[in-house]
Design a protein around this motif. Structure first.
Motif, PDB file in Angstrom:
ATOM      1  N   MET A   1       6.141  52.281  55.607  1.00 44.83           N
ATOM      2  CA  MET A   1       7.067  53.414  55.978  1.00 44.83           C
ATOM      3  C   MET A   1       8.096  52.891  56.719  1.00 44.83           C
ATOM      4  N   VAL A   2       9.350  53.174  56.371  1.00 45.70           N
ATOM      5  CA  VAL A   2      10.693  52.896  57.164  1.00 45.70           C
ATOM      6  C   VAL A   2      11.099  54.006  57.898  1.00 45.70           C
ATOM      7  N   ASP A   3      11.535  53.965  59.048  1.00 47.97           N
ATOM      8  CA  ASP A   3      12.183  54.978  59.809  1.00 47.97           C
ATOM      9  C   ASP A   3      12.921  54.223  61.030  1.00 47.97           C
ATOM     10  N   GLU A   4      13.765  55.174  61.526  1.00 56.51           N
ATOM     11  CA  GLU A   4      14.490  54.719  62.676  1.00 56.51           C
ATOM     12  C   GLU A   4      14.135  55.366  63.977  1.00 56.51           C
ATOM     13  N   THR A   5      14.274  54.851  65.136  1.00 54.09           N
ATOM     14  CA  THR A   5      14.166  55.722  66.382  1.00 54.09           C
ATOM     15  C   THR A   5      15.148  55.330  67.128  1.00 54.09           C
ATOM     16  N   GLY A   6      15.491  56.180  68.296  1.00 52.25           N
ATOM     17  CA  GLY A   6      16.539  55.797  69.318  1.00 52.25           C
ATOM     18  C   GLY A   6      15.960  55.907  70.596  1.00 52.25           C
ATOM     19  N   ALA A  83      16.228  48.275  56.503  1.00 49.22           N
ATOM     20  CA  ALA A  83      14.979  48.494  55.816  1.00 49.22           C
ATOM     21  C   ALA A  83      14.814  47.654  54.886  1.00 49.22           C
ATOM     22  N   THR A  84      15.421  47.426  53.714  1.00 48.86           N
ATOM     23  CA  THR A  84      15.498  46.730  52.589  1.00 48.86           C
ATOM     24  C   THR A  84      15.184  45.049  53.047  1.00 48.86           C
ATOM     25  N   ARG A  85      15.698  44.709  54.138  1.00 46.08           N
ATOM     26  CA  ARG A  85      15.715  43.420  54.498  1.00 46.08           C
ATOM     27  C   ARG A  85      14.069  43.185  54.938  1.00 46.08           C
ATOM     28  N   MET A  86      13.779  44.242  55.756  1.00 48.55           N
ATOM     29  CA  MET A  86      12.341  44.270  56.348  1.00 48.55           C
ATOM     30  C   MET A  86      11.136  44.463  55.373  1.00 48.55           C
ATOM     31  N   VAL A  87      11.424  45.026  54.217  1.00 44.92           N
ATOM     32  CA  VAL A  87      10.402  45.280  53.391  1.00 44.92           C
ATOM     33  C   VAL A  87      10.384  44.115  52.533  1.00 44.92           C
ATOM     34  N   ALA A  97       1.684  46.326  49.349  1.00 47.91           N
ATOM     35  CA  ALA A  97       2.013  47.510  49.669  1.00 47.91           C
ATOM     36  C   ALA A  97       2.176  48.342  48.610  1.00 47.91           C
ATOM     37  N   ALA A  98       1.159  49.530  48.266  1.00 45.81           N
ATOM     38  CA  ALA A  98       1.445  50.228  46.956  1.00 45.81           C
ATOM     39  C   ALA A  98       2.504  50.856  46.892  1.00 45.81           C
ATOM     40  N   ARG A  99       3.164  51.329  48.164  1.00 46.77           N
ATOM     41  CA  ARG A  99       4.339  51.994  48.025  1.00 46.77           C
ATOM     42  C   ARG A  99       5.064  52.152  49.470  1.00 46.77           C
ATOM     43  N   VAL A 100       6.288  52.327  49.519  1.00 46.61           N
ATOM     44  CA  VAL A 100       7.050  52.482  50.446  1.00 46.61           C
ATOM     45  C   VAL A 100       7.636  53.792  50.670  1.00 46.61           C
ATOM     46  N   THR A 101       7.724  54.523  51.881  1.00 52.80           N
ATOM     47  CA  THR A 101       7.929  55.931  52.224  1.00 52.80           C
ATOM     48  C   THR A 101       9.087  55.684  53.201  1.00 52.80           C
ATOM     49  N   GLY A 102       9.992  56.638  53.158  1.00 54.91           N
ATOM     50  CA  GLY A 102      11.029  56.853  54.230  1.00 54.91           C
ATOM     51  C   GLY A 102      11.793  58.353  53.889  1.00 54.91           C
ATOM     52  N   ASP A 103      12.410  58.664  54.664  1.00 55.65           N
ATOM     53  CA  ASP A 103      13.450  59.793  54.928  1.00 55.65           C
ATOM     54  C   ASP A 103      14.490  59.671  54.016  1.00 55.65           C
ATOM     55  N   GLU A 104      15.542  60.701  54.143  1.00 53.15           N
ATOM     56  CA  GLU A 104      16.423  60.875  53.397  1.00 53.15           C
ATOM     57  C   GLU A 104      17.406  59.833  53.528  1.00 53.15           C
ATOM     58  N   SER A 111      20.399  51.342  47.359  1.00 58.89           N
ATOM     59  CA  SER A 111      19.832  49.958  47.783  1.00 58.89           C
ATOM     60  C   SER A 111      18.376  49.842  47.928  1.00 58.89           C
ATOM     61  N   PRO A 112      17.871  50.593  48.752  1.00 60.81           N
ATOM     62  CA  PRO A 112      16.298  50.496  48.870  1.00 60.81           C
ATOM     63  C   PRO A 112      15.451  50.712  47.401  1.00 60.81           C
TER      64      PRO A 112
END
Length: 156
Positions: A1-6, A83-87, A97-104, A111-112
């Motif tokens: 899963m990719v997501d940002e937080t602040g 996110a693309t770099r980290m994956v 990883a069977a799949r990658v998930t993320g929001d809009e 790119s991802p």
């Protein structure tokens, strides 16, 4: 899963701090944001990578980057690029990883999706309802396609 937080921050010296939207506050605040990669499986989940989001306003100022502990040649990268770099790092290290998930934020950028398709890795990335999708029957808005899914398919 990719997501940002602040995190809301005072001052201007912490890496990447500027007035920007952060979900933590639910509004634009002086904040620091990072993108995270989390692995989730049947037995639990764990953060496996993170990248600080360094806003474009920071990168033309090598002294500010150096003073905050960044390389002087730090280049701007969008959240989807981070996110693309980290994956890629995760998969290149022979993790599965069977799949990658993320929001809009991630689904709205090609790119991802392109990087995952090239690797043959599945993904579920949210897109805006106005996002155009090309199918064998033509090009449609995402919300129009969603309405065409039979109710029995959506519940299975």
């Amino acid at each position: 899963m990719v997501d940002e937080t602040g995190g809301v921050k005072k001052g201007t010296g912490t890496v990447g701090v500027q007035r920007q939207y952060t979900g933590t506050a639910g509004r634009i605040e002086n904040a620091q944001v990072a993108v995270y990669l989390v692995y989730a499986g049947r037995r639990g989940h764990a953060a496996v990578d993170r990248e600080p989001y360094v806003p474009r306003s920071w990168t033309p100022d090598p002294d500010r980057c150096r003073d905050a502990g960044l390389d002087q040649d730090t280049a701007f990268a969008t959240k989807p690029e981070l996110a693309t770099r980290m994956v890629a790092r995760f998969l290149d290290a022979d993790h599965q990883a069977a799949r990658v998930t993320g929001d809009e934020v991630y689904g709205g950028n090609p790119s991802p999706r392109t990087a995952l398709e090239e690797r043959g890795t599945g993904y579920v990335l949210a897109v805006a309802c106005s996002h155009e999708v090309t199918t064998g029957a033509g090009r449609f808005r995402a919300d129009t396609l969603a309405k065409k899914v039979p109710k029995r398919a959506a519940s299975e």
